[in-house]
Design a protein around this motif. Structure first.
Motif, PDB file in Angstrom:
ATOM      1  N   ALA A 138       0.711  -1.182  -0.216  1.00 33.09           N
ATOM      2  CA  ALA A 138       0.071  -0.057  -0.097  1.00 33.09           C
ATOM      3  C   ALA A 138       0.706   1.237  -0.057  1.00 33.09           C
ATOM      4  O   ALA A 138       0.599   2.229  -0.690  1.00 33.09           O
ATOM      5  CB  ALA A 138      -0.947  -0.002   1.379  1.00 33.09           C
ATOM      6  N   LEU A 139       1.937   1.148   0.707  1.00 35.12           N
ATOM      7  CA  LEU A 139       2.857   2.266   0.790  1.00 35.12           C
ATOM      8  C   LEU A 139       3.447   2.714  -0.607  1.00 35.12           C
ATOM      9  O   LEU A 139       3.573   3.733  -1.043  1.00 35.12           O
ATOM     10  CB  LEU A 139       3.875   1.964   2.129  1.00 35.12           C
ATOM     11  CG  LEU A 139       5.108   3.242   2.214  1.00 35.12           C
ATOM     12  CD1 LEU A 139       4.261   4.575   2.660  1.00 35.12           C
ATOM     13  CD2 LEU A 139       5.767   2.825   3.180  1.00 35.12           C
ATOM     14  N   ARG A 140       3.800   1.546  -1.183  1.00 40.58           N
ATOM     15  CA  ARG A 140       4.584   1.462  -2.369  1.00 40.58           C
ATOM     16  C   ARG A 140       3.383   2.104  -3.753  1.00 40.58           C
ATOM     17  O   ARG A 140       3.885   2.931  -4.256  1.00 40.58           O
ATOM     18  CB  ARG A 140       5.033   0.091  -2.885  1.00 40.58           C
ATOM     19  CG  ARG A 140       5.551   0.110  -4.561  1.00 40.58           C
ATOM     20  CD  ARG A 140       5.814  -1.293  -4.924  1.00 40.58           C
ATOM     21  NE  ARG A 140       4.515  -1.877  -4.949  1.00 40.58           N
ATOM     22  CZ  ARG A 140       3.923  -3.001  -4.737  1.00 40.58           C
ATOM     23  NH1 ARG A 140       4.763  -4.025  -4.214  1.00 40.58           N
ATOM     24  NH2 ARG A 140       2.717  -3.620  -5.095  1.00 40.58           N
ATOM     25  N   ASP A 141       2.418   1.712  -3.558  1.00 42.68           N
ATOM     26  CA  ASP A 141       1.176   2.116  -4.324  1.00 42.68           C
ATOM     27  C   ASP A 141       0.893   3.494  -4.255  1.00 42.68           C
ATOM     28  O   ASP A 141       0.851   4.454  -5.191  1.00 42.68           O
ATOM     29  CB  ASP A 141       0.032   1.243  -4.364  1.00 42.68           C
ATOM     30  CG  ASP A 141       0.241  -0.103  -4.752  1.00 42.68           C
ATOM     31  OD1 ASP A 141       1.035  -0.454  -5.310  1.00 42.68           O
ATOM     32  OD2 ASP A 141      -0.690  -1.041  -4.256  1.00 42.68           O
ATOM     33  N   ALA A 142       0.855   4.170  -2.829  1.00 38.20           N
ATOM     34  CA  ALA A 142       0.779   5.351  -2.792  1.00 38.20           C
ATOM     35  C   ALA A 142       1.912   6.320  -3.388  1.00 38.20           C
ATOM     36  O   ALA A 142       1.769   7.197  -3.941  1.00 38.20           O
ATOM     37  CB  ALA A 142       0.535   5.889  -1.206  1.00 38.20           C
TER      38      ALA A 142
ATOM     39  N   ARG B 204       3.948   5.310  -5.528  1.00 41.84           N
ATOM     40  CA  ARG B 204       3.820   5.450  -7.152  1.00 41.84           C
ATOM     41  C   ARG B 204       2.700   6.423  -7.712  1.00 41.84           C
ATOM     42  O   ARG B 204       3.228   7.146  -8.543  1.00 41.84           O
ATOM     43  CB  ARG B 204       3.589   3.932  -7.612  1.00 41.84           C
ATOM     44  CG  ARG B 204       3.523   3.767  -9.168  1.00 41.84           C
ATOM     45  CD  ARG B 204       3.395   2.410  -9.596  1.00 41.84           C
ATOM     46  NE  ARG B 204       4.638   1.329  -8.999  1.00 41.84           N
ATOM     47  CZ  ARG B 204       4.400   0.253  -8.467  1.00 41.84           C
ATOM     48  NH1 ARG B 204       3.225  -0.346  -8.630  1.00 41.84           N
ATOM     49  NH2 ARG B 204       5.461  -0.348  -8.029  1.00 41.84           N
ATOM     50  N   ALA B 205       1.849   6.431  -7.129  1.00 41.26           N
ATOM     51  CA  ALA B 205       0.902   7.352  -7.452  1.00 41.26           C
ATOM     52  C   ALA B 205       1.225   8.754  -7.468  1.00 41.26           C
ATOM     53  O   ALA B 205       0.878   9.706  -8.071  1.00 41.26           O
ATOM     54  CB  ALA B 205      -0.740   7.377  -6.659  1.00 41.26           C
ATOM     55  N   GLU B 206       1.913   9.157  -6.254  1.00 45.44           N
ATOM     56  CA  GLU B 206       2.557  10.545  -6.094  1.00 45.44           C
ATOM     57  C   GLU B 206       3.458  10.861  -6.874  1.00 45.44           C
ATOM     58  O   GLU B 206       3.764  12.082  -7.464  1.00 45.44           O
ATOM     59  CB  GLU B 206       2.690  10.556  -4.637  1.00 45.44           C
ATOM     60  CG  GLU B 206       3.155  12.010  -4.273  1.00 45.44           C
ATOM     61  CD  GLU B 206       2.118  13.022  -4.134  1.00 45.44           C
ATOM     62  OE1 GLU B 206       2.208  14.301  -4.439  1.00 45.44           O
ATOM     63  OE2 GLU B 206       0.922  12.631  -4.426  1.00 45.44           O
ATOM     64  N   VAL B 207       4.192  10.022  -7.338  1.00 46.28           N
ATOM     65  CA  VAL B 207       5.327  10.197  -8.352  1.00 46.28           C
ATOM     66  C   VAL B 207       4.615  10.490  -9.671  1.00 46.28           C
ATOM     67  O   VAL B 207       5.293  11.538 -10.171  1.00 46.28           O
ATOM     68  CB  VAL B 207       6.484   9.058  -8.252  1.00 46.28           C
ATOM     69  CG1 VAL B 207       7.158   9.184  -9.613  1.00 46.28           C
ATOM     70  CG2 VAL B 207       7.142   8.788  -7.041  1.00 46.28           C
TER      71      VAL B 207
ATOM     72  N   LEU C 145      10.254  -3.296   0.014  1.00 40.08           N
ATOM     73  CA  LEU C 145      10.866  -1.818   0.662  1.00 40.08           C
ATOM     74  C   LEU C 145      12.096  -1.309  -0.148  1.00 40.08           C
ATOM     75  O   LEU C 145      12.037   0.084  -0.073  1.00 40.08           O
ATOM     76  CB  LEU C 145      11.442  -2.239   2.086  1.00 40.08           C
ATOM     77  CG  LEU C 145      10.415  -2.841   3.214  1.00 40.08           C
ATOM     78  CD1 LEU C 145      11.076  -3.294   4.451  1.00 40.08           C
ATOM     79  CD2 LEU C 145       9.417  -1.541   3.132  1.00 40.08           C
ATOM     80  N   ALA C 146      12.598  -2.061  -0.937  1.00 44.47           N
ATOM     81  CA  ALA C 146      13.585  -1.666  -1.894  1.00 44.47           C
ATOM     82  C   ALA C 146      12.873  -0.612  -2.982  1.00 44.47           C
ATOM     83  O   ALA C 146      13.391   0.314  -3.074  1.00 44.47           O
ATOM     84  CB  ALA C 146      14.278  -2.547  -2.437  1.00 44.47           C
ATOM     85  N   GLU C 147      11.668  -1.318  -3.363  1.00 49.48           N
ATOM     86  CA  GLU C 147      10.826  -0.253  -4.253  1.00 49.48           C
ATOM     87  C   GLU C 147      10.512   1.010  -3.736  1.00 49.48           C
ATOM     88  O   GLU C 147      10.592   1.995  -4.290  1.00 49.48           O
ATOM     89  CB  GLU C 147       9.808  -1.186  -5.010  1.00 49.48           C
ATOM     90  CG  GLU C 147       9.052  -0.419  -6.216  1.00 49.48           C
ATOM     91  CD  GLU C 147       8.037  -1.380  -6.775  1.00 49.48           C
ATOM     92  OE1 GLU C 147       7.586  -0.847  -7.696  1.00 49.48           O
ATOM     93  OE2 GLU C 147       8.113  -2.501  -6.389  1.00 49.48           O
ATOM     94  N   VAL C 148      10.022   0.837  -2.508  1.00 51.18           N
ATOM     95  CA  VAL C 148       9.675   2.253  -1.794  1.00 51.18           C
ATOM     96  C   VAL C 148      10.850   2.992  -1.488  1.00 51.18           C
ATOM     97  O   VAL C 148      10.652   4.319  -1.785  1.00 51.18           O
ATOM     98  CB  VAL C 148       9.045   1.663  -0.332  1.00 51.18           C
ATOM     99  CG1 VAL C 148       8.827   3.100   0.635  1.00 51.18           C
ATOM    100  CG2 VAL C 148       7.835   0.961  -0.380  1.00 51.18           C
ATOM    101  N   ARG C 149      11.896   2.498  -1.365  1.00 54.21           N
ATOM    102  CA  ARG C 149      13.251   3.529  -1.044  1.00 54.21           C
ATOM    103  C   ARG C 149      13.286   3.973  -2.430  1.00 54.21           C
ATOM    104  O   ARG C 149      13.494   5.442  -2.597  1.00 54.21           O
ATOM    105  CB  ARG C 149      14.366   2.796  -0.630  1.00 54.21           C
ATOM    106  CG  ARG C 149      14.242   2.516   0.892  1.00 54.21           C
ATOM    107  CD  ARG C 149      15.703   2.066   1.133  1.00 54.21           C
ATOM    108  NE  ARG C 149      16.125   0.721   0.598  1.00 54.21           N
ATOM    109  CZ  ARG C 149      15.453  -0.584   1.038  1.00 54.21           C
ATOM    110  NH1 ARG C 149      14.919  -0.583   2.164  1.00 54.21           N
ATOM    111  NH2 ARG C 149      16.014  -1.454   0.531  1.00 54.21           N
TER     112      ARG C 149
END
Length: 146
Positions: A10-14, A16-19, A92-96
């Motif tokens: 969910a953090l990753r998706d949020a 990605r949308a903000e980027v 988490l690597a993708e989140v970073r």
């Protein structure tokens, strides 16, 4: 561990949308479209609140699955569940990476917003120039604010 993976996703998706949303900011700045700029600022405030809630949810989920000492490390999680821990590490690597990309876009957008502000100030100065020596009544002109 499923809750931890869901929270990281969910953090990753949020992010990605903000980027993606941040990529549209330069067009609004170039057009000096105040409505889109303010809408973007409102969306960023909502994003910040959403991410804070997602981070808290992820931290709580990690605390629940942490080994006995209460510290959730990838090494500790790998000892208990190697597959999900590897998936978490990848997420988490993708989140970073997305957070770094968002920070870079924010830096570029800030530079562009600074230039847009200078442009608007120039337009306003041209529309309402300040006299250099005397005001319209003949009195000495006050010092112009910087």
């Amino acid at each position: 561990m499923d809750e931890v993976l869901a929270g990281a996703a969910a953090l990753r998706d949020a992010l990605r949308a903000e980027v993606d949303r941040a990529a549209a900011v330069p067009a609004a700045l170039r057009a000096l479209d105040a409505g889109r700029i303010f809408d973007g600022a409102t969306a960023r405030a909502g994003f910040n609140a959403q991410v804070a809630a997602l981070q808290a949810r992820l931290a709580a989920a990690l605390a629940r699955v942490a080994p006995g000492d209460g510290e959730a490390t990838l090494a500790g999680l790998r000892a208990r569940a190697p597959g999900p821990a590897d998936a978490l590490a990848a997420s988490l690597a993708e989140v970073r990476a997305l957070a770094a990309l968002l920070a870079e876009r924010d830096r570029l957008n800030l530079a562009m917003a600074t230039r847009a502000r200078a442009c608007v100030r120039g337009y306003l100065a041209a529309l309402r120039p300040h006299p250099a020596a005397y005001d319209r009544r003949g009195a000495p002109a006050a010092a112009r604010p910087a």
